[in-house]
Design an enzyme around this catalytic site. Structure first.
Site, PDB file in Angstrom:
ATOM      1  N   ASP A 117      34.361  27.399  38.644  1.00  0.00           N
ATOM      2  CA  ASP A 117      34.687  28.579  39.452  1.00  0.00           C
ATOM      3  C   ASP A 117      33.382  29.117  40.033  1.00  0.00           C
ATOM      4  OD1 ASP A 117      35.573  30.988  40.513  1.00  0.00           O
ATOM      5  OD2 ASP A 117      36.974  31.349  38.873  1.00  0.00           O
ATOM      6  N   GLU A 162      44.206  32.981  42.541  1.00  0.00           N
ATOM      7  CA  GLU A 162      43.809  32.020  41.507  1.00  0.00           C
ATOM      8  C   GLU A 162      44.860  31.826  40.423  1.00  0.00           C
ATOM      9  OE1 GLU A 162      40.239  32.999  39.323  1.00  0.00           O
ATOM     10  OE2 GLU A 162      40.354  35.108  39.816  1.00  0.00           O
ATOM     11  N   HIS A 186      42.585  38.600  42.935  1.00  0.00           N
ATOM     12  CA  HIS A 186      41.961  39.918  43.128  1.00  0.00           C
ATOM     13  C   HIS A 186      41.420  40.079  44.536  1.00  0.00           C
ATOM     14  CE1 HIS A 186      38.179  37.654  42.702  1.00  0.00           C
ATOM     15  NE2 HIS A 186      38.856  36.963  41.797  1.00  0.00           N
ATOM     16  N   GLU A 201      41.754  27.857  42.984  1.00  0.00           N
ATOM     17  CA  GLU A 201      41.460  29.139  43.637  1.00  0.00           C
ATOM     18  C   GLU A 201      40.893  28.951  45.042  1.00  0.00           C
ATOM     19  OE1 GLU A 201      38.332  31.443  41.797  1.00  0.00           O
ATOM     20  OE2 GLU A 201      39.062  33.309  42.672  1.00  0.00           O
ATOM     21  N   ASP A 254      35.102  33.105  46.912  1.00  0.00           N
ATOM     22  CA  ASP A 254      35.327  32.763  45.509  1.00  0.00           C
ATOM     23  C   ASP A 254      36.338  31.614  45.485  1.00  0.00           C
ATOM     24  OD1 ASP A 254      35.949  32.780  42.791  1.00  0.00           O
ATOM     25  OD2 ASP A 254      36.480  34.903  42.705  1.00  0.00           O
ATOM     26  N   HIS A 300      35.387  41.636  41.974  1.00  0.00           N
ATOM     27  CA  HIS A 300      36.747  41.913  41.483  1.00  0.00           C
ATOM     28  C   HIS A 300      37.150  43.301  41.924  1.00  0.00           C
ATOM     29  CE1 HIS A 300      36.765  38.374  38.871  1.00  0.00           C
ATOM     30  NE2 HIS A 300      38.069  38.541  38.895  1.00  0.00           N
TER      31      HIS A 300
HETATM   32 CO    CO Z   1      36.834  32.536  41.098  1.00  0.00          CO
END
Ligand code: CO
Length: 293
Positions: free
Chosen positions: A84, A187, A154, A276, A95, A162
């Protein structure tokens, strides 16, 4: 969204996609976790961006928040490996995550991947995150697995990895209605266990909370450095330099200036897969900024 901001998101996403595509094949039997993390973080910097958080390498039951320790000697075995990665350009964050399975659990990997695609398909201005959660849950349960109910996608905002809104990985009655210009990380996590994670007593990732009075000069210096270098973004214990850094970090934790991101693991010890992407909600749909072309 302003063009300049959108371009920063796109650049962060493009760099992330390139780095993740090169990092995936490095996850193989016998390879070192530390080497992969260093490769990812160096590659991001060499492309003119900055890691938005330490390269997360979470194995098997660990769903998220493990990053190698400073002298980590661990090597990959027949693990289910979640990579990640976060990249930022001037604070605008992309992300994304992939699962590299070295243990022969293809279906579990496919479940989170297909759930992610099902979610991306329906994202547009006006959609409720509850509908996204429903699409994710249905895709995963269709494989006979469970989503991790207490982990969510998120929102992303400048220097905040986040932010609101949470995007559930399950059906619920009401969520948040997405609007044009929202930036969201989707995700899904799939598991062959209970579908619940809890915090493990393992911490390698930390983040700045607030300025607090600390007596130790090394701790004061570290707090200044952290707040300037990472702002509100997470950092790794591995990134700290200097002999007294570890001791200073403990002081900062005790004073409440810094908080931990404990490893999140599946409570029954079952396997977890993850997929994700980051999207910008735009026009009649969304732009997936972390997709490799
Ligand atoms: Co991530």
């Amino acid at each position: 969204m302003e063009t300049e901001i959108l371009e920063n998101y796109r650049k962060a996403g493009r760099i992330l996609a390139e780095v993740l595509a090169k990092a995936g094949p490095r996850v193989e039997l016998g390879a070192s976790l530390l080497d992969v993390a260093n490769f990812v973080e160096d590659a991001i910097r060499s492309k003119g961006a900055i890691p938005a958080f330490p390269c997360n390498i979470s194995l098997d039951r660990n769903a998220a928040h493990y990053t190698p320790s400073p002298l980590d000697a661990a090597r990959f075995g027949e693990n289910m490996v979640k990579l990640d990665v976060g990249v930022h350009v001037d604070g605008y964050i992309a992300d994304a995550a992939i699962t590299v399975d070295l243990g022969g659990h293809d279906k579990l990997v496919e479940a989170s991947h297909v759930a992610l695609e099902a979610a991306l398909e329906i994202i547009r201005p006006g959609i409720d995150t509850a509908q996204i959660g429903k699409a994710i849950e249905e895709a995963i349960t269709g494989y006979g697995y469970k989503p991790v109910y207490n982990l969510t996608g998120h929102g992303l905002s400048r220097y905040l990895a986040h932010d609101e809104p949470a995007v559930p990985n399950r059906a619920m009655e009401k969520g948040t209605v997405l609007k044009d210009g929202d930036v969201i990380a989707i995700e899904p996590f799939a598991t062959n266990g209970s579908g619940r994670i809890s915090e493990a007593l393992i911490n390698e990732i930390y983040g700045f909370s607030a300025f607090r009075p600390v007596r130790l000069p090394a701790a004061r210096m570290l707090l200044k450095e952290i707040s300037e270098s990472y702002k509100t973004l997470p950092f790794a214990r591995r990134w700290l330099k200097g002999e007294r850094a570890e001791y200073a970090l403990m002081q900062l934790l005790r004073s409440g200036a810094v908080h931990r991101y404990p490893v999140l693991w599946e409570i029954e010890g079952a396997l977890v897969s993850q997929a994700e992407h980051t999207v910008v909600v735009l026009d009649k749909g969304c732009e997936v900024i972390t997709r490799s072309i």
